[in-house]
Design a protein around this motif. Structure first.
Motif, PDB file in Angstrom:
ATOM      1  N   THR A 127      78.153  62.928  45.321  1.00 24.28           N
ATOM      2  CA  THR A 127      77.006  62.102  44.971  1.00 24.28           C
ATOM      3  C   THR A 127      76.278  61.641  46.235  1.00 24.28           C
ATOM      4  OG1 THR A 127      78.261  60.025  44.974  1.00 24.28           O
ATOM      5  CG2 THR A 127      78.192  61.274  42.906  1.00 24.28           C
ATOM      6  N   GLU A 128      75.013  61.323  46.056  1.00 26.88           N
ATOM      7  CA  GLU A 128      74.209  60.765  47.135  1.00 26.88           C
ATOM      8  C   GLU A 128      73.190  59.818  46.519  1.00 26.88           C
ATOM      9  OE1 GLU A 128      73.327  60.274  51.176  1.00 26.88           O
ATOM     10  OE2 GLU A 128      74.904  61.538  50.283  1.00 26.88           O
ATOM     11  N   GLU A 129      72.947  58.686  47.189  1.00 26.98           N
ATOM     12  CA  GLU A 129      72.023  57.684  46.672  1.00 26.98           C
ATOM     13  C   GLU A 129      71.165  57.132  47.807  1.00 26.98           C
ATOM     14  OE1 GLU A 129      74.019  54.823  44.062  1.00 26.98           O
ATOM     15  OE2 GLU A 129      75.681  56.227  43.843  1.00 26.98           O
ATOM     16  N   VAL A 130      69.924  56.754  47.471  1.00 28.36           N
ATOM     17  CA  VAL A 130      69.007  56.289  48.513  1.00 28.36           C
ATOM     18  C   VAL A 130      67.889  55.469  47.872  1.00 28.36           C
ATOM     19  CG1 VAL A 130      67.440  58.278  48.424  1.00 28.36           C
ATOM     20  CG2 VAL A 130      67.775  57.074  50.578  1.00 28.36           C
ATOM     21  N   ASP A 131      67.299  54.585  48.667  1.00 27.22           N
ATOM     22  CA  ASP A 131      66.077  53.893  48.278  1.00 27.22           C
ATOM     23  C   ASP A 131      64.924  54.889  48.415  1.00 27.22           C
ATOM     24  OD1 ASP A 131      63.722  52.419  48.168  1.00 27.22           O
ATOM     25  OD2 ASP A 131      64.483  50.785  49.396  1.00 27.22           O
ATOM     26  N   VAL A 150      66.077  65.178  48.088  1.00 30.81           N
ATOM     27  CA  VAL A 150      66.832  64.882  49.305  1.00 30.81           C
ATOM     28  C   VAL A 150      68.280  64.549  48.966  1.00 30.81           C
ATOM     29  CG1 VAL A 150      67.083  63.200  51.175  1.00 30.81           C
ATOM     30  CG2 VAL A 150      64.838  64.188  50.674  1.00 30.81           C
ATOM     31  N   CYS A 151      68.485  63.709  47.956  1.00 26.92           N
ATOM     32  CA  CYS A 151      69.845  63.367  47.534  1.00 26.92           C
ATOM     33  C   CYS A 151      70.594  64.608  47.044  1.00 26.92           C
ATOM     34  CB  CYS A 151      69.801  62.315  46.422  1.00 26.92           C
ATOM     35  SG  CYS A 151      69.393  60.655  46.964  1.00 26.92           S
ATOM     36  N   SER A 152      69.914  65.452  46.289  1.00 28.11           N
ATOM     37  CA  SER A 152      70.550  66.657  45.752  1.00 28.11           C
ATOM     38  C   SER A 152      71.009  67.573  46.867  1.00 28.11           C
ATOM     39  CB  SER A 152      69.577  67.410  44.837  1.00 28.11           C
ATOM     40  OG  SER A 152      69.239  66.634  43.713  1.00 28.11           O
ATOM     41  N   ARG A 153      70.145  67.795  47.873  1.00 30.39           N
ATOM     42  CA  ARG A 153      70.527  68.681  48.973  1.00 30.39           C
ATOM     43  C   ARG A 153      71.655  68.084  49.819  1.00 30.39           C
ATOM     44  NH1 ARG A 153      65.418  70.923  48.318  1.00 30.39           N
ATOM     45  NH2 ARG A 153      64.249  69.149  49.159  1.00 30.39           N
ATOM     46  N   ALA A 154      71.626  66.766  49.995  1.00 26.41           N
ATOM     47  CA  ALA A 154      72.705  66.124  50.746  1.00 26.41           C
ATOM     48  C   ALA A 154      74.035  66.301  50.030  1.00 26.41           C
ATOM     49  CB  ALA A 154      72.393  64.644  50.948  1.00 26.41           C
ATOM     50  N   ALA A 155      74.021  66.149  48.707  1.00 27.11           N
ATOM     51  CA  ALA A 155      75.254  66.329  47.940  1.00 27.11           C
ATOM     52  C   ALA A 155      75.700  67.788  47.953  1.00 27.11           C
ATOM     53  CB  ALA A 155      75.050  65.831  46.509  1.00 27.11           C
ATOM     54  N   LEU A 156      74.762  68.710  47.783  1.00 24.98           N
ATOM     55  CA  LEU A 156      75.101  70.132  47.779  1.00 24.98           C
ATOM     56  C   LEU A 156      75.625  70.597  49.137  1.00 24.98           C
ATOM     57  CD1 LEU A 156      72.067  71.487  45.725  1.00 24.98           C
ATOM     58  CD2 LEU A 156      74.468  71.719  45.066  1.00 24.98           C
ATOM     59  N   ARG A 202      72.528  47.765  49.280  1.00 26.91           N
ATOM     60  CA  ARG A 202      73.059  48.163  47.975  1.00 26.91           C
ATOM     61  C   ARG A 202      74.177  49.186  48.132  1.00 26.91           C
ATOM     62  NH1 ARG A 202      68.345  49.374  44.328  1.00 26.91           N
ATOM     63  NH2 ARG A 202      68.549  47.226  43.613  1.00 26.91           N
ATOM     64  N   GLN A 203      75.247  48.992  47.379  1.00 31.40           N
ATOM     65  CA  GLN A 203      76.386  49.899  47.433  1.00 31.40           C
ATOM     66  C   GLN A 203      76.173  51.095  46.501  1.00 31.40           C
ATOM     67  OE1 GLN A 203      79.137  49.551  49.512  1.00 31.40           O
ATOM     68  NE2 GLN A 203      77.774  48.003  50.379  1.00 31.40           N
ATOM     69  N   PRO A 204      76.603  52.292  46.905  1.00 29.92           N
ATOM     70  CA  PRO A 204      76.510  53.448  46.003  1.00 29.92           C
ATOM     71  C   PRO A 204      77.232  53.182  44.692  1.00 29.92           C
ATOM     72  CG  PRO A 204      77.049  54.155  48.223  1.00 29.92           C
ATOM     73  CD  PRO A 204      77.165  52.658  48.215  1.00 29.92           C
ATOM     74  N   LEU A 205      76.662  53.678  43.629  1.00 37.06           N
ATOM     75  CA  LEU A 205      77.191  53.435  42.285  1.00 37.06           C
ATOM     76  C   LEU A 205      78.022  54.600  41.759  1.00 37.06           C
ATOM     77  CD1 LEU A 205      73.862  52.028  40.828  1.00 37.06           C
ATOM     78  CD2 LEU A 205      75.878  50.669  41.397  1.00 37.06           C
ATOM     79  N   PHE A 206      77.492  55.800  41.873  1.00 36.44           N
ATOM     80  CA  PHE A 206      78.066  56.906  41.115  1.00 36.44           C
ATOM     81  C   PHE A 206      79.350  57.470  41.718  1.00 36.44           C
ATOM     82  CE2 PHE A 206      73.676  56.712  39.689  1.00 36.44           C
ATOM     83  CZ  PHE A 206      73.884  56.689  38.313  1.00 36.44           C
ATOM     84  N   LYS A 207      79.574  57.271  42.995  1.00 33.81           N
ATOM     85  CA  LYS A 207      80.836  57.700  43.588  1.00 33.81           C
ATOM     86  C   LYS A 207      82.009  57.009  42.916  1.00 33.81           C
ATOM     87  CE  LYS A 207      83.142  58.312  48.036  1.00 33.81           C
ATOM     88  NZ  LYS A 207      83.031  58.134  49.510  1.00 33.81           N
ATOM     89  N   ARG A 208      81.791  55.783  42.455  1.00 35.49           N
ATOM     90  CA  ARG A 208      82.840  55.007  41.780  1.00 35.49           C
ATOM     91  C   ARG A 208      82.985  55.384  40.317  1.00 35.49           C
ATOM     92  NH1 ARG A 208      80.730  49.216  42.670  1.00 35.49           N
ATOM     93  NH2 ARG A 208      78.803  50.198  43.373  1.00 35.49           N
ATOM     94  N   MET A 209      82.043  56.138  39.787  1.00 38.64           N
ATOM     95  CA  MET A 209      82.018  56.401  38.353  1.00 38.64           C
ATOM     96  C   MET A 209      82.379  57.836  37.989  1.00 38.64           C
ATOM     97  SD  MET A 209      78.427  54.382  37.774  1.00 38.64           S
ATOM     98  CE  MET A 209      78.294  54.716  36.036  1.00 38.64           C
ATOM     99  N   LEU A 210      82.357  58.731  38.973  1.00 38.88           N
ATOM    100  CA  LEU A 210      82.601  60.145  38.713  1.00 38.88           C
ATOM    101  C   LEU A 210      83.834  60.625  39.468  1.00 38.88           C
ATOM    102  CD1 LEU A 210      78.872  61.227  38.935  1.00 38.88           C
ATOM    103  CD2 LEU A 210      80.290  61.352  36.877  1.00 38.88           C
TER     104      LEU A 210
END
Length: 216
Positions: A16-20, A52-58, A2-10
């Motif tokens: 942004t960071e996304e994960v299963d 985990v996603c939040s810390r990766a983005a921060l 699956r491709q990241p979604l929010f990087k393309r939208m913001l």
């Protein structure tokens, strides 16, 4: 994959960071464990993935990887001083978006499965004008789900600024080829009837995603 979604939208000021969520093992810091004590395994997985996603983005802004992301009594994330952000997840995907408060005033993101919203819920979620539009469409249930997701993103974006709990009819949504405009219908503090909030949405890989951000 699956491709990241929010990087393309913001915008470029947002990380942004996304994960299963099923792929994340561990990842909570000590102060966060009490927040999911006694919770079901699915809830623990999604909560952990969100942190985990939040810390990766921060971390892209130099924030330490051990920084806890706690929450208020109303379950909203507590971001490090000087930052804003938003978290969303489904059973199959999780995302976080963060930015410096000097660059972005507020953020709201939302993820939903791209299953049609049941018609029995349209009246609760959609205004009369939105329902009238849905009845003109060949796939109204999916569009109704997009409207639901957009309203969730708008709510998350406005809440840190207003601390107002809003119902679904507080905004009316106009969808336009991957973009939306939400018009406030009710008093929401600094957002008065007629005020507008715009953003983007995607329907992709079994998900509906919506995102909005406010400039300082």
């Amino acid at each position: 994959m699956r491709q990241p979604l929010f990087k393309r939208m913001l915008g470029s000021d947002v990380a942004t960071e996304e994960v299963d969520p099923h792929s994340v093992e561990g990842g909570l810091v000590k102060a966060e464990y009490p927040l999911v004590e006694g919770a079901a395994q699915t809830r623990v997985e999604q909560f952990t993935a969100g942190r985990v996603c939040s810390r990766a983005a921060l971390s892209r802004f130099g924030v330490a990887a051990t920084t806890p992301i706690l929450r208020t009594e109303d379950r909203a994330p507590i971001w490090p001083p000087g930052f804003v952000g938003s978290i969303s997840h489904t059973d199959s995907w999780c995302a976080a978006a963060v930015a410096r408060a000097e660059d972005v005033r507020a953020l709201g993101i939302d993820l939903e499965p791209s299953t049609p919203l049941k018609e029995a819920l349209w009246r609760r979620v959609c205004t009369a004008a939105e329902r009238e539009h849905l009845r003109e469409l060949t796939a109204p249930g999916l569009t109704a789900k997009v409207i639901f997701s957009v309203k969730e993103a708008v709510y998350k974006c406005q809440y840190p600024l207003t601390e107002k709990f809003l119902g679904f009819h507080a905004v009316e949504v106009d969808l336009r080829d991957g973009e939306f405009e939400a018009v406030f219908q009710q008093d929401a503090g600094e957002f008065q009837p007629g005020h507008r909030m715009s953003g983007r949405y995607l329907v992709e890989d079994g998900l509906v995603a919506a995102a909005c951000e406010l400039s300082p």
